[in-house]
Design an enzyme around this catalytic site. Structure first.
Site, PDB file in Angstrom:
ATOM      1  CG  HIS A 162      -2.219   0.659   0.851  1.00 46.31           C
ATOM      2  ND1 HIS A 162      -2.249   1.829   0.041  1.00 46.31           N
ATOM      3  CD2 HIS A 162      -3.495   0.645   1.381  1.00 46.31           C
ATOM      4  CE1 HIS A 162      -3.538   2.409   0.225  1.00 46.31           C
ATOM      5  NE2 HIS A 162      -4.110   1.614   1.012  1.00 46.31           N
ATOM      6  CG  ASP A 380     -11.489 -10.662 -19.893  1.00 45.50           C
ATOM      7  OD1 ASP A 380     -10.883 -11.633 -19.890  1.00 45.50           O
ATOM      8  OD2 ASP A 380     -12.342 -10.528 -20.504  1.00 45.50           O
TER       9      ASP A 380
END
Length: 459
Positions: A162, A380
């Protein structure tokens, strides 16, 4: 259909994890992090979990990752403390590479999908634990595990540091990886922007605003709601709000107050959370929520910046004022907190964080992180979009998650003490009961789910 096990079986690793390095030479230097990047609050990895119906060719994924790490070369480096300031972090861009683990789990995609609303501690088996990593700095910035499933399908888990990326940055990186895997001859649509000087602090620092995100209210000095929560058995609660539910929440504020879906749902979740905990009416409580400031600062942060370009907005009031008033009051507080985040305010916060003893005030706060509008669910790799997208674990920090197949719906995931889980679910659904009497609509909100969890911060 086979019944899913409550506890996931162990992962089988046929080979040792490998390091995926950039496939061409990359710049060797140190990348200093901004004060927004190296906050103590962000010293962990964002852990995503994706379930896909069809497995993707692993060699194609690895090759695409090696190409992408040429562009995102800091993610192939290693975090370290600055030699001249042991409280500041920097990235040694040394090209050591990302960890990539391959595994198999004896469970089907449909079985896991049945479990997907209810994270539990056994899900951590799906993300490789780096050997010999005793501290936050020992873990490489990017760790990936691909787990193939019985009868096809795969689970992809990623741990992205992060301090290097925020939610927008991680989504940008993952979209680029999927793009290069599916279309290896086409460059990623958004080139990355590395430089952290865009959020550089002033010299000397000039703190010109109060920042309640980082100060402990003097009246609360003896109260730590967070510590009390974490000392109890926690269970994740998962509640899905449809477009109709969110419209109803917004209508509770109109016509006198127009609000966004996030503002309405954040205020409602905060109020329900506070009501369920039976806190002292005089207690000052806060809602901390992530706000993208890329377009709020001057000059604006350019598209492609994948570092931390968000700050925490802070709404605060007393327990009594929040729970006794209607939703309108909480929404107004959220809006006021957002309105404060001007360029000057953000610069003041960056300068405040030059003091490395400053910590985020979590003691009496609910923290909400927005994952629902980042495009994370659109990933995807060439074999279709995910059946499920979410975190590896749930905690007391609340996530607004995307709902696969319904871009206007939001799933609220947060862990609460087991003793108040039912009450929290009731309060979350109560406001809608008068409007929705249809069983399916009612169930979408009140049909919350919970499972044992160990309360470790992961989102």
């Amino acid at each position: 259909m086979l019944t899913p096990p409550e506890e996931l079986p162990d992962c089988l690793y046929a080979t040792q994890p490998t390091l995926i390095r950039p496939n061409t030479p990359t710049p060797k230097h140190c990348l200093p992090l901004s004060n927004l990047d190296d906050q103590k609050f962000l010293r962990f990895s964002i852990k995503y979990l994706y379930l896909f119906r069809t497995s993707v060719n692993l060699d194609a994924m690895k090759y695409a990752l090696s190409k992408l790490l040429v562009l995102y070369y800091p993610l192939a480096g290693r975090l370290r403390t600055n030699p001249d300031h042991d409280q500041k972090l920097e990235v040694d861009c040394n090209g050591e590479g990302a960890v990539f683990a391959e595994a198999f789990m004896d469970i089907t995609a449909d079985q896991f999908l049945q479990l997907s609303e209810k994270p539990n501690r056994s899900w951590k088996k799906l993300l490789y634990r780096v050997e010999g990593a005793h501290t936050f700095l020992d873990v490489p910035p990017l760790v990936v595990q691909v787990t193939n499933l019985r009868f096809g399908g795969m689970i992809l888990c990623t741990a992205i540091n992060h301090c290097l990326c925020d939610g927008i940055g991680t989504s940008q990186f993952l979209q680029a990886w999927a793009h290069l895997t599916a279309k290896p001859d086409l460059p990623p649509p958004i080139p990355p922007v590395h430089s952290r000087h865009l959020l550089k602090s002033s010299s000397p620092p000039q703190v010109t605003f109060p920042h309640p995100q980082f100060t402990v209210n003097k009246d609360n000095s003896h109260v730590d709601v967070l510590r009390n929560l974490q000392s109890q058995p926690l269970v994740p609660t998962s509640l899905t709000f449809t477009h109709s539910h969110i419209l109803h929440l917004k209508r509770r504020c109109s016509p006198s107050l127009k609000c966004t879906a996030f503002e309405a749902l954040a205020a409602h979740t905060w109020r329900s959370w506070v009501r369920s905990l039976d806190l002292s009416p005089s207690l000052n409580i806060k809602l901390l929520f992530s706000v993208n400031v890329r377009q709020r600062v001057n000059p604006e942060i350019p598209q492609g910046y994948y570092g931390n370009g968000f700050v925490l907005g802070c709404a605060q009031t007393t327990v009594k004022d929040l729970v006794s008033a209607n939703l309108h009051h909480g929404v107004k507080l959220v809006q006021q907190a957002k309105a404060e985040l001007s360029d000057d305010y953000v610069r003041s916060m960056v300068d405040l964080l030059e003091d490395k003893t400053v910590k985020t005030d979590l003691s009496t706060s609910l923290v909400i992180s927005q994952w629902a509008k980042l495009g994370l669910e659109e990933l995807d790799f060439g074999e279709g979009k995910a059946l499920h997208m979410g975190p590896v674990a749930s905690d007391v920090y609340c996530l607004f998650l995307p709902v696969i197949g319904d871009s206007s719906a939001v799933r609220v995931l947060v862990s609460v003490p087991e003793r108040v889980a039912e009450k929290f679910g009731y309060y979350m659904g109560e406001i809608l009961d008068k409007e929705f009497n249809n069983g399916d609509e009612h169930h979408a909100v009140n049909g919350y789910h919970h499972a044992a969890d160990n309360g470790i911060m992961e989102y």
